[in-house]
Write an enzyme that holds these catalytic residues in place. Structure first.
Site, PDB file in Angstrom:
ATOM      1  N   PRO A 112       0.788  -1.237   0.000  1.00 53.73           N
ATOM      2  CA  PRO A 112       0.000   0.000   0.000  1.00 53.73           C
ATOM      3  C   PRO A 112       0.820   1.285   0.000  1.00 53.73           C
ATOM      4  O   PRO A 112       0.247   2.364   0.044  1.00 53.73           O
ATOM      5  CB  PRO A 112      -0.799  -0.111   1.298  1.00 53.73           C
ATOM      6  CG  PRO A 112       0.109  -0.874   2.212  1.00 53.73           C
ATOM      7  CD  PRO A 112       0.834  -1.866   1.339  1.00 53.73           C
ATOM      8  N   GLY A 113       2.153   1.186  -0.001  1.00 56.65           N
ATOM      9  CA  GLY A 113       2.950   2.402  -0.177  1.00 56.65           C
ATOM     10  C   GLY A 113       3.907   2.744   0.940  1.00 56.65           C
ATOM     11  O   GLY A 113       4.549   3.793   0.894  1.00 56.65           O
ATOM     12  N   GLY A 114       4.044   1.873   1.939  1.00 56.58           N
ATOM     13  CA  GLY A 114       4.935   2.181   3.054  1.00 56.58           C
ATOM     14  C   GLY A 114       6.358   2.463   2.627  1.00 56.58           C
ATOM     15  O   GLY A 114       6.982   3.426   3.082  1.00 56.58           O
ATOM     16  N   LYS A 115       6.868   1.650   1.730  1.00 57.69           N
ATOM     17  CA  LYS A 115       8.256   1.837   1.298  1.00 57.69           C
ATOM     18  C   LYS A 115       8.370   2.975   0.284  1.00 57.69           C
ATOM     19  O   LYS A 115       9.329   3.742   0.308  1.00 57.69           O
ATOM     20  CB  LYS A 115       8.794   0.520   0.764  1.00 57.69           C
ATOM     21  CG  LYS A 115       8.857  -0.548   1.872  1.00 57.69           C
ATOM     22  CD  LYS A 115       9.056  -1.947   1.372  1.00 57.69           C
ATOM     23  CE  LYS A 115       9.071  -2.929   2.547  1.00 57.69           C
ATOM     24  NZ  LYS A 115       7.737  -3.088   3.175  1.00 57.69           N
ATOM     25  N   ASP A 160       2.324  -5.262 -15.004  1.00 56.01           N
ATOM     26  CA  ASP A 160       3.173  -6.447 -14.823  1.00 56.01           C
ATOM     27  C   ASP A 160       4.640  -6.011 -14.856  1.00 56.01           C
ATOM     28  O   ASP A 160       5.055  -5.315 -15.794  1.00 56.01           O
ATOM     29  CB  ASP A 160       2.895  -7.433 -15.963  1.00 56.01           C
ATOM     30  CG  ASP A 160       3.620  -8.759 -15.787  1.00 56.01           C
ATOM     31  OD1 ASP A 160       4.829  -8.743 -15.498  1.00 56.01           O
ATOM     32  OD2 ASP A 160       2.974  -9.804 -15.943  1.00 56.01           O
ATOM     33  N   CYS A 231       9.076 -10.777   3.721  1.00 48.10           N
ATOM     34  CA  CYS A 231       8.744 -10.918   5.143  1.00 48.10           C
ATOM     35  C   CYS A 231       8.518 -12.391   5.444  1.00 48.10           C
ATOM     36  O   CYS A 231       7.542 -12.770   6.093  1.00 48.10           O
ATOM     37  CB  CYS A 231       7.534 -10.059   5.517  1.00 48.10           C
ATOM     38  SG  CYS A 231       6.054 -10.379   4.535  1.00 48.10           S
TER      39      CYS A 231
END
Length: 457
Positions: A112-115, A160, A231
């Site tokens: 979702p955009g954390g990095k 892709d 992770c």
């Protein structure tokens, strides 16, 4: 927690004498983290105004643990993009990738955009961030988060990775791949991942990872750096994926990650691993550090690898509407006219680093400045978030204690009947000096223009 027996057997073989300590970590409470947006506020200044009890995450300069009961997602500072809520170990990949001013950076599996939010903050309004997620619905969440963070120099894709690699061969200074994985390192945080693991385990994900890691390497310039992370604890998804990459792309090599107490080296299984220096990878285990499980590998492409030529995008030559120019006269944010493009009435500032577009599913190319509507210009929510308060000349700035701040975030019209310090027209509405969005002021009232889909629920 009902962990699958075949998973436990694999962890016992992996951890050996540390196995019992790992199991004991499931009895501990999960940890919560937030990362300060240094594009908007310094760590020092945020700590002066923070309403939360924070404890530093030792290996993340702008990361802090918070208490679950503080609920930082229900605070106006969250809506102002001053921080991002993120699991502490998950902050490590973007922290480790050495992004510099002016870099062209790609985040391949970004939602979702954390990095991406941290990569964009590290770029500090320079260079270009292209961020992507193959899922269209997830890419929409990604777009919102990078816009809340105020990142102007971006392009958001939903494509892709193989198709992107064909288009951007040898293009990027830095690439981050937080690969889709079996999620073993997050079982304590979210036990629903256990059922997902039983359905699609390491064998399923390793095939995907091997394809995307090769695409990532192909997109790097000579001398460029790539960070691969998962992770999960599975060697098949971690060291063996890196081994596959180094076999298939001999121009790539591992480089050291700055050490921190608790980081564990990559697992060496044979002479080939030793020759490839697999020990330069990093493993994070929840029984050794205050975070969930993670794996990281930092790689560099040889400087003598072949270079690729990419034609620069042609500057805009279109005549800009007077209404747009009049609005921009109130803005000191750096807007270059040759970078402004109008498509279907929407006005964008596109990074000069972005090549000609076309043939890709683009969610957003550049900063959406606003929209032309019947001979008038309406500024966008994204522009409000990209601005600093000092970069616009009509401001309504309220303290966080003022009840009208939350009313604004809920989309309500605000009353300023007894206050006459404000100018008519478009005003940038701020909390404690940090923009939240736009409002149109007239005769003691502010007509709310906060984006409906972002409102406080």
């Amino acid at each position: 927690m009902n962990l699958p027996q075949n998973y436990l057997d694999a962890m016992k073989e992996l951890l050996k004498e540390d196995y019992e300590d790992y199991l004991a970590s499931f009895e501990e409470k999960r940890l919560y983290g937030l990362r300060i947006n240094t594009l908007k506020i310094s760590v020092e200044d945020f700590l002066k105004i923070s309403p939360f009890e924070l404890e530093p995450i030792p290996w993340i300069e702008n990361g802090f643990y918070f208490h679950e009961e503080d609920k930082p997602a229900k605070h106006p500072y969250y809506f102002a993009g001053l921080y991002y809520i993120q699991e502490p170990s998950a902050m490590t990949p973007a922290n480790v990738l050495p992004v510099e001013d002016g870099d062209v950076v790609f985040d391949m599996c970004a939602a979702p955009g954390g990095k991406s939010t941290e990569l964009g903050a590290k770029l500090d309004r320079t260079g270009l961030l292209i961020t992507n997620d193959i899922s269209n619905s997830r890419a929409k969440a990604l777009l919102k988060n990078v816009e809340v963070f105020g990142i102007p120099n971006l392009c958001v894709l939903s494509e892709d990775p193989k198709k992107i690699a064909d288009r951007f061969t040898g293009f990027f200074d830095k690439v981050l791949i937080d690969a889709p994985c079996s999620g073993e390192g997050m079982f304590r945080k979210d036990n629903k991942l256990i059922k997902s693991w039983e359905k699609n385990g390491p064998e399923f994900y390793s095939k995907i990872q091997r394809d995307i890691v090769l695409s990532g390497a192909d997109m790097l310039k000579p001398g460029g750096k790539m960070l691969y992370s998962t992770c999960t604890f599975s060697k098949l998804e971690d060291e063996e994926t890196i081994r596959h990459l180094l076999r298939e792309r001999p121009e790539m090599h591992l480089i050291p990650i700055p050490s921190y107490e608790g980081f564990c080296p990559g697992i060496i299984e044979n002479e080939e691993d030793t020759a490839m220096q697999i020990e330069k990878c990093v493993r994070i285990f929840p029984h050794k550090m205050q975070g969930e499980g993670h794996f990281l590998a930092l790689l560099e492409k040889d400087t003598d690898a072949p270079e690729n030529y990419h034609a620069k995008r042609k500057p805009s030559t279109e005549k800009l509407p007077e209404e747009l120019l009049e609005f921009l006269s109130h803005v000191t944010f750096p807007v270059q006219k040759q970078d402004i493009f109008i498509r279907d009435s929407k006005v964008y500032q596109v990074s000069p680093e972005m090549p000609q577009e076309g043939g890709l599913r683009i969610m957003r190319n550049g900063l959406l400045l606003g929209e032309m509507k019947k001979n008038r210009f309406e500024p966008s929510q994204a522009l409000a978030m990209a601005l600093q308060m000092s970069e616009y000349d009509k401001i309504i700035n309220l303290p966080v204690s003022d009840e009208r701040v939350v009313k604004y975030l809920k989309g309500e019209t605000l009353d300023f009947e007894n206050e006459n310090d404000y100018q008519d027209g478009w005003n940038l509405f701020c909390v404690d000096g940090y923009p939240l969005g736009w409002g149109k002021y007239s005769k003691g009232a502010l007509k709310n223009k906060y984006l409906a889909g972002w409102r406080w629920q």
